[in-house]
Design an enzyme around this catalytic site. Structure first.
Site, short mmCIF file in Angstrom:
data_model
loop_
_atom_site.label_atom_id
_atom_site.label_comp_id
_atom_site.label_asym_id
_atom_site.label_seq_id
_atom_site.Cartn_x
_atom_site.Cartn_y
_atom_site.Cartn_z
CE LYS A 80 80.01 21.94 -55.64
NZ LYS A 80 80.07 22.44 -57.01
N GLY A 182 63.38 19.91 -62.18
CA GLY A 182 62.25 20.59 -61.57
C GLY A 182 61.35 19.82 -60.62
CB CYS A 187 63.70 21.88 -57.11
SG CYS A 187 63.69 22.37 -58.81
CB THR A 189 64.04 24.52 -61.77
OG1 THR A 189 65.27 24.38 -61.08
CG2 THR A 189 64.31 24.65 -63.25
CE1 TYR A 286 75.20 20.64 -57.73
CE2 TYR A 286 73.01 21.37 -57.11
CZ TYR A 286 73.89 20.36 -57.40
OH TYR A 286 73.45 19.06 -57.37
NE ARG A 287 70.65 21.39 -58.75
CZ ARG A 287 70.45 20.25 -59.41
NH1 ARG A 287 69.87 20.25 -60.57
NH2 ARG A 287 70.85 19.12 -58.93
CD GLU A 290 67.51 32.42 -55.04
OE1 GLU A 290 66.62 32.30 -54.21
OE2 GLU A 290 68.28 33.38 -55.10
CB SER A 315 54.27 -3.98 -50.21
OG SER A 315 53.04 -4.48 -49.85
P1 5GP Z 1 63.60 15.35 -53.69
O1 5GP Z 1 63.88 13.90 -53.47
O2 5GP Z 1 63.88 16.16 -52.47
O3 5GP Z 1 62.24 15.60 -54.27
O4 5GP Z 1 64.62 15.82 -54.84
C1 5GP Z 1 66.02 15.75 -54.68
C2 5GP Z 1 66.69 16.36 -55.91
O5 5GP Z 1 66.36 17.76 -56.05
C3 5GP Z 1 68.20 16.39 -55.87
O6 5GP Z 1 68.78 15.14 -56.10
C4 5GP Z 1 68.53 17.42 -56.94
O7 5GP Z 1 68.50 16.87 -58.23
C5 5GP Z 1 67.38 18.41 -56.82
N1 5GP Z 1 67.82 19.64 -56.11
C6 5GP Z 1 68.47 19.74 -54.94
N2 5GP Z 1 68.68 21.03 -54.59
C7 5GP Z 1 68.17 21.77 -55.58
C8 5GP Z 1 68.10 23.19 -55.83
O8 5GP Z 1 68.52 24.03 -55.02
N3 5GP Z 1 67.52 23.56 -57.00
C9 5GP Z 1 67.03 22.66 -57.90
N4 5GP Z 1 66.52 23.12 -59.04
N5 5GP Z 1 67.06 21.33 -57.69
C10 5GP Z 1 67.63 20.88 -56.55
#
Ligand code: 5GP
Length: 350
Positions: A80, A182, A187, A189, A286-287, A290, A315
């Site tokens: 964004k 999570g 992430c 969370t 946003y989240r 952190e 596969s």
């Molecule tokens: P990955 O593919 O890296 O395991 O997960 C990507 C996803 O992590 C993103 O699409 C989004 O939903 C989530 N995400 C990205 N940044 C953050 C963040 O700073 N905090 C949290 N809680 N989730 C995040």
């Protein structure tokens, strides 16, 4: 009294997919393209439903162009933080076809910006509404409002992890629900709040709810290898969204830096301190909790990784006898396991 759900909920790491008799001779016979009609926008989608996440470092214009190449036919939720001018610039070099493979993203505070960009870039067809907590009433009202403003756009909304809210968001106008709280690689969370839901079970339960209403879901977060992407599709996800697996490439944002003699790139969560500093407070909300900032090995052109992911997925389809990605979930039987790969010589994830 607090309630305990005694049913075991599973993650990708808890299962493997059972092989089945197959008439397919090679993975080249497998078609990964899917076509969906969307419930509320009434638009149609055709493509390989693997998505780049709308994160600063991953959801870039360069990533979108690379992943939308016919060889991959993949999707990108553009982050964004691009300005109207940057969108206008991108629009000049973008084909019509590319707009079938990208979404513009925003949170609850972004209606004016979304409206402004979509007015100037009318070929945009997808809007990704992304907040940390898709359960807030404020967000549900926002989805309704965006639907009123954009009756013909396909709306992605999230993140949530339980069926009742999936149904509510679909009934309020969303077409595709982003599932995952999570599991993300950067992430925190679960550590900061104790909130979450094992991703494989979340996907199975939410897909069932969405499909009952003619809606769709994205499994968002937690994929660490192509096998996890296959498991997410096997569990019923219509789309699978990737952050970490697509980080560290030429098309990812940020400089290649040297660390201990190794080439690396920075990758960070959308609510990490790094992201907040970069956008001067712009993503502070946003989240709820952190995210982390990490460095990942520099991996060169994303085409190599995309080939690896789609090759793995093809596969998987051959092992279970699915000639099309569409058949994968019907042909999936998960088995619960206590071990994934043999790690005697490495971590197993090259
Ligand atoms: P990955 O593919 O890296 O395991 O997960 C990507 C996803 O992590 C993103 O699409 C989004 O939903 C989530 N995400 C990205 N940044 C953050 C963040 O700073 N905090 C949290 N809680 N989730 C995040």
């Amino acid at each position: 009294m607090p309630h305990i759900d005694q049913n075991v909920k599973l993650d990708f790491k808890d299962v493997l997919i059972r092989p089945k008799r197959s008439t397919l001779r090679s993975r080249a016979e497998v078609d990964l393209n899917r076509s969906f009609p969307f419930r509320n926008s009434k638009m149609d989608y055709t493509g390989v439903p693997v998505m780049a996440a709308n994160m600063d470092t991953v959801g870039t214009f360069q990533m979108a162009k690379a992943l939308a190449e016919p060889e991959f036919n993949m999707f990108t939720c553009i982050h964004k933080h691009y300005t109207l001018q940057e969108w206008e610039q991108f629009d000049k070099s973008a084909s019509d076809e590319l707009y079938s493979h990208i979404a513009i993203s925003g949170g609850t505070g972004d209606l004016d910006r979304l409206t402004e960009v979509i007015k100037s870039v009318p070929r945009l067809k997808y809007i990704c509404l992304d907040v940390a907590n898709g359960y807030s009433e404020h967000f549900i009202h926002f989805v309704e409002k965006v639907r009123r403003h954009f009756p013909d756009h396909t709306i992605i909304a999230g993140n949530v992890v339980t069926p009742e809210i999936v149904e509510e968001l679909i009934l309020k106008g969303a077409d595709i629900i982003k599932v995952g709280i999570g599991p993300g690689s950067v992430c925190t969370t679960r550590v900061k709040t104790g909130i979450g839901y094992p991703q494989l079970s979340a996907v199975m339960e939410c897909a069932d709810a969405a499909h009952g209403l003619g809606g769709h879901i994205i499994s968002d977060g937690g994929c660490t290898c192509p096998g996890d992407v296959a498991k997410a599709f096997g569990a019923g996800a219509d789309f699978v969204m990737l952050g970490g697996m697509l980080a560290g490439h030429d098309q990812s944002d940020g400089q290649v830096i040297e660390k201990n003699g190794q080439k690396v790139k920075e990758f960070y969560g959308m609510s990490s301190k790094t992201a907040m500093e970069k956008h001067s407070g712009g993503v502070a909300e946003y989240r709820a909790s952190e995210g982390k900032a990490v460095t990942v090995p520099y991996k060169g052109d994303v085409a190599v990784t995309a080939r690896d992911i789609l090759g793995g997925l093809r596969s998987t389809c051959t092992y279970v006898g699915a000639g099309k990605l569409k058949e994968l979930s019907k042909r999936t039987t998960f088995i619960r396991v206590t071990q994934q790969e043999n790690r005697v010589f490495s971590t197993g994830k090259e």
